[in-house]
Design a protein around this motif. Structure first.
Motif, PDB file in Angstrom:
ATOM      1  N   ARG A 129       0.833  -1.206   0.000  1.00  0.00           N
ATOM      2  CA  ARG A 129       0.000   0.000   0.000  1.00  0.00           C
ATOM      3  C   ARG A 129       0.866   1.253   0.000  1.00  0.00           C
ATOM      4  NH1 ARG A 129      -3.197  -3.063   3.655  1.00  0.00           N
ATOM      5  NH2 ARG A 129      -2.316  -1.972   5.462  1.00  0.00           N
ATOM      6  N   ALA A 130       1.919   1.241   0.821  1.00  0.00           N
ATOM      7  CA  ALA A 130       2.810   2.400   0.886  1.00  0.00           C
ATOM      8  C   ALA A 130       3.514   2.623  -0.447  1.00  0.00           C
ATOM      9  CB  ALA A 130       3.834   2.204   2.001  1.00  0.00           C
ATOM     10  N   PHE A 131       3.941   1.554  -1.085  1.00  0.00           N
ATOM     11  CA  PHE A 131       4.594   1.661  -2.392  1.00  0.00           C
ATOM     12  C   PHE A 131       3.636   2.258  -3.423  1.00  0.00           C
ATOM     13  CE2 PHE A 131       6.217  -0.977  -6.201  1.00  0.00           C
ATOM     14  CZ  PHE A 131       7.028   0.057  -6.635  1.00  0.00           C
ATOM     15  N   CYS A 132       2.413   1.770  -3.454  1.00  0.00           N
ATOM     16  CA  CYS A 132       1.427   2.300  -4.396  1.00  0.00           C
ATOM     17  C   CYS A 132       1.183   3.779  -4.154  1.00  0.00           C
ATOM     18  CB  CYS A 132       0.115   1.513  -4.277  1.00  0.00           C
ATOM     19  SG  CYS A 132       0.163  -0.156  -4.953  1.00  0.00           S
ATOM     20  N   TRP A 133       1.108   4.163  -2.888  1.00  0.00           N
ATOM     21  CA  TRP A 133       0.868   5.572  -2.576  1.00  0.00           C
ATOM     22  C   TRP A 133       2.045   6.437  -3.012  1.00  0.00           C
ATOM     23  CZ3 TRP A 133       3.033   9.337   0.687  1.00  0.00           C
ATOM     24  CH2 TRP A 133       2.264  10.503   0.802  1.00  0.00           C
ATOM     25  N   LEU A 134       3.263   5.975  -2.762  1.00  0.00           N
ATOM     26  CA  LEU A 134       4.428   6.738  -3.200  1.00  0.00           C
ATOM     27  C   LEU A 134       4.438   6.909  -4.718  1.00  0.00           C
ATOM     28  CD1 LEU A 134       7.375   5.333  -1.029  1.00  0.00           C
ATOM     29  CD2 LEU A 134       6.274   7.569  -0.828  1.00  0.00           C
ATOM     30  N   MET A 135       4.167   5.837  -5.454  1.00  0.00           N
ATOM     31  CA  MET A 135       4.144   5.924  -6.907  1.00  0.00           C
ATOM     32  C   MET A 135       3.050   6.892  -7.371  1.00  0.00           C
ATOM     33  SD  MET A 135       6.537   4.011  -8.318  1.00  0.00           S
ATOM     34  CE  MET A 135       7.501   4.872  -7.074  1.00  0.00           C
ATOM     35  N   GLN A 136       1.903   6.821  -6.728  1.00  0.00           N
ATOM     36  CA  GLN A 136       0.790   7.700  -7.080  1.00  0.00           C
ATOM     37  C   GLN A 136       1.171   9.165  -6.876  1.00  0.00           C
ATOM     38  OE1 GLN A 136      -3.418   6.874  -5.721  1.00  0.00           O
ATOM     39  NE2 GLN A 136      -2.934   8.530  -4.296  1.00  0.00           N
ATOM     40  N   GLU A 137       1.774   9.465  -5.742  1.00  0.00           N
ATOM     41  CA  GLU A 137       2.119  10.855  -5.431  1.00  0.00           C
ATOM     42  C   GLU A 137       3.288  11.354  -6.271  1.00  0.00           C
ATOM     43  OE1 GLU A 137       0.077  12.689  -3.406  1.00  0.00           O
ATOM     44  OE2 GLU A 137      -1.046  10.822  -3.662  1.00  0.00           O
ATOM     45  N   LEU A 138       4.251  10.482  -6.573  1.00  0.00           N
ATOM     46  CA  LEU A 138       5.345  10.883  -7.456  1.00  0.00           C
ATOM     47  C   LEU A 138       4.814  11.222  -8.844  1.00  0.00           C
ATOM     48  CD1 LEU A 138       8.111   8.289  -6.468  1.00  0.00           C
ATOM     49  CD2 LEU A 138       8.119  10.750  -5.991  1.00  0.00           C
ATOM     50  N   ALA A 139       3.852  10.416  -9.322  1.00  0.00           N
ATOM     51  CA  ALA A 139       3.259  10.663 -10.640  1.00  0.00           C
ATOM     52  C   ALA A 139       2.534  12.005 -10.682  1.00  0.00           C
ATOM     53  CB  ALA A 139       2.305   9.530 -10.999  1.00  0.00           C
ATOM     54  N   LYS A 140       1.943  12.414  -9.552  1.00  0.00           N
ATOM     55  CA  LYS A 140       1.252  13.705  -9.501  1.00  0.00           C
ATOM     56  C   LYS A 140       2.231  14.872  -9.600  1.00  0.00           C
ATOM     57  CE  LYS A 140      -2.611  12.248  -6.503  1.00  0.00           C
ATOM     58  NZ  LYS A 140      -3.194  12.412  -5.148  1.00  0.00           N
ATOM     59  N   GLN A 141       3.426  14.697  -9.038  1.00  0.00           N
ATOM     60  CA  GLN A 141       4.349  15.816  -8.902  1.00  0.00           C
ATOM     61  C   GLN A 141       5.360  15.941 -10.041  1.00  0.00           C
ATOM     62  OE1 GLN A 141       5.811  16.856  -5.063  1.00  0.00           O
ATOM     63  NE2 GLN A 141       4.341  15.563  -3.979  1.00  0.00           N
ATOM     64  N   HIS A 142       5.505  14.881 -10.839  1.00  0.00           N
ATOM     65  CA  HIS A 142       6.481  14.928 -11.924  1.00  0.00           C
ATOM     66  C   HIS A 142       5.865  14.370 -13.195  1.00  0.00           C
ATOM     67  CE1 HIS A 142       9.790  15.915  -9.177  1.00  0.00           C
ATOM     68  NE2 HIS A 142       9.276  15.012  -8.351  1.00  0.00           N
ATOM     69  N   ALA A 143       6.106  15.026 -14.314  1.00  0.00           N
ATOM     70  CA  ALA A 143       5.563  14.569 -15.599  1.00  0.00           C
ATOM     71  C   ALA A 143       6.458  13.533 -16.260  1.00  0.00           C
ATOM     72  CB  ALA A 143       5.390  15.758 -16.539  1.00  0.00           C
ATOM     73  N   ARG A 144       7.710  13.480 -15.842  1.00  0.00           N
ATOM     74  CA  ARG A 144       8.668  12.522 -16.394  1.00  0.00           C
ATOM     75  C   ARG A 144       9.627  12.113 -15.281  1.00  0.00           C
ATOM     76  NH1 ARG A 144       9.986  17.510 -18.294  1.00  0.00           N
ATOM     77  NH2 ARG A 144       8.788  17.169 -20.204  1.00  0.00           N
TER      78      ARG A 144
END
Length: 251
Positions: A129-144
């Motif tokens: 769950r923590a990994f999924c959340w980190l990936m989700q939030e990283l995707a929000k903050q960076h386009a690449r």
């Protein structure tokens, strides 16, 4: 407590020596193990819900010296989630056209972040769950894919929302760099020329690294506890986040 092992190098290197000592620790951490190797943009991932000390998959890894510049391994002692293959680390997700591999040591209490459809756990561990959340939030903050230090800065901003729920020692890699965070216990060693001889803590095994390396090689190994008895390992400070590139720490 689970056990973490990771390696970051500037040239493809095998992890047989470190993994041999690491796998021995599964006698006390018997709820599964896994190891992932980056090869270019691809990943080889081997997981087993039984302990590494008894696993034919672990024996394969010891006998098959896969060479990689980034490796993440994990030995599980289950706290959240049943003993099952889907709950065995490391976990893998795709983001920005690259694979990301993650392993966690610790326990997160009452951790239920909001997740959208792009990143959902397959198993029922707090770690995934923590990994999924980190990936989700990283995707929000960076386009690449951001640069390694830039990603480390974003991770540092995100971590308090996770660490508020408990211990969050983890390793994360996209095949180009490796990020490691310490809540409680984590150590690293950065080997470079002149290479010396080392002896495992947990196994009667010694290696002369000078016979297997060249003068330009650099190899960083990260582990929950030091794997060798006659080398100087550096302990992370609680709350410290480091990024490793080409076999050396950047921060």
């Amino acid at each position: 407590m689970c056990q973490l092992l990771a390696m970051n190098c500037n040239v493809p290197t095998d992890i047989v020596f470190s993994f041999t000592g690491f796998a021995t620790r599964s006698c006390e951490h018997a709820d599964g193990f896994g190891i992932a190797f980056f090869e270019g943009r691809g990943v080889r991932c081997f997981v087993d819900a039984q302990r590494a000390a008894d696993s034919p998959i672990a024996e394969l890894v010891k006998r098959y010296p896969i060479r990689s510049t980034n490796v993440i391994a994990h030995i599980r002692k289950a706290t959240v989630g049943r003993v099952a293959l889907e709950n065995t680390h490391p976990f893998i997700r795709e983001l920005w056209g690259r694979y990301w591999v993650f392993a966690h040591n610790g326990n997160l209490t009452d951790y239920r972040p909001q997740l959208h459809a792009g990143f959902q756990p397959v198993g029922d561990t707090d770690s995934e769950r923590a990994f999924c959340w980190l990936m989700q939030e990283l995707a929000k903050q960076h386009a690449r894919v951001p640069r390694p230090l830039e990603l480390a800065e974003t991770l540092a901003e995100l971590l308090p929302a996770v660490t508020a729920h408990g211990n969050f020692n983890f390793t994360l890699s996209n095949g180009e760099a490796l990020w490691a965070h310490c809540s409680t216990h984590l150590h690293y060693i950065a080997r470079r020329h002149p290479f010396s001889t080392a002896r495992l803590q947990d196994e009667d095994m010694r290696i002369n690294f000078a016979q297997h390396t060249t003068a330009g090689d650099r190899v960083a190994v990260i582990a929950t506890e030091p794997l060798t008895a006659d080398e100087t390992w550096t302990a992370f400070s609680p709350g410290e986040l480091k990024v490793f590139v080409d076999g050396a720490p950047l921060v």
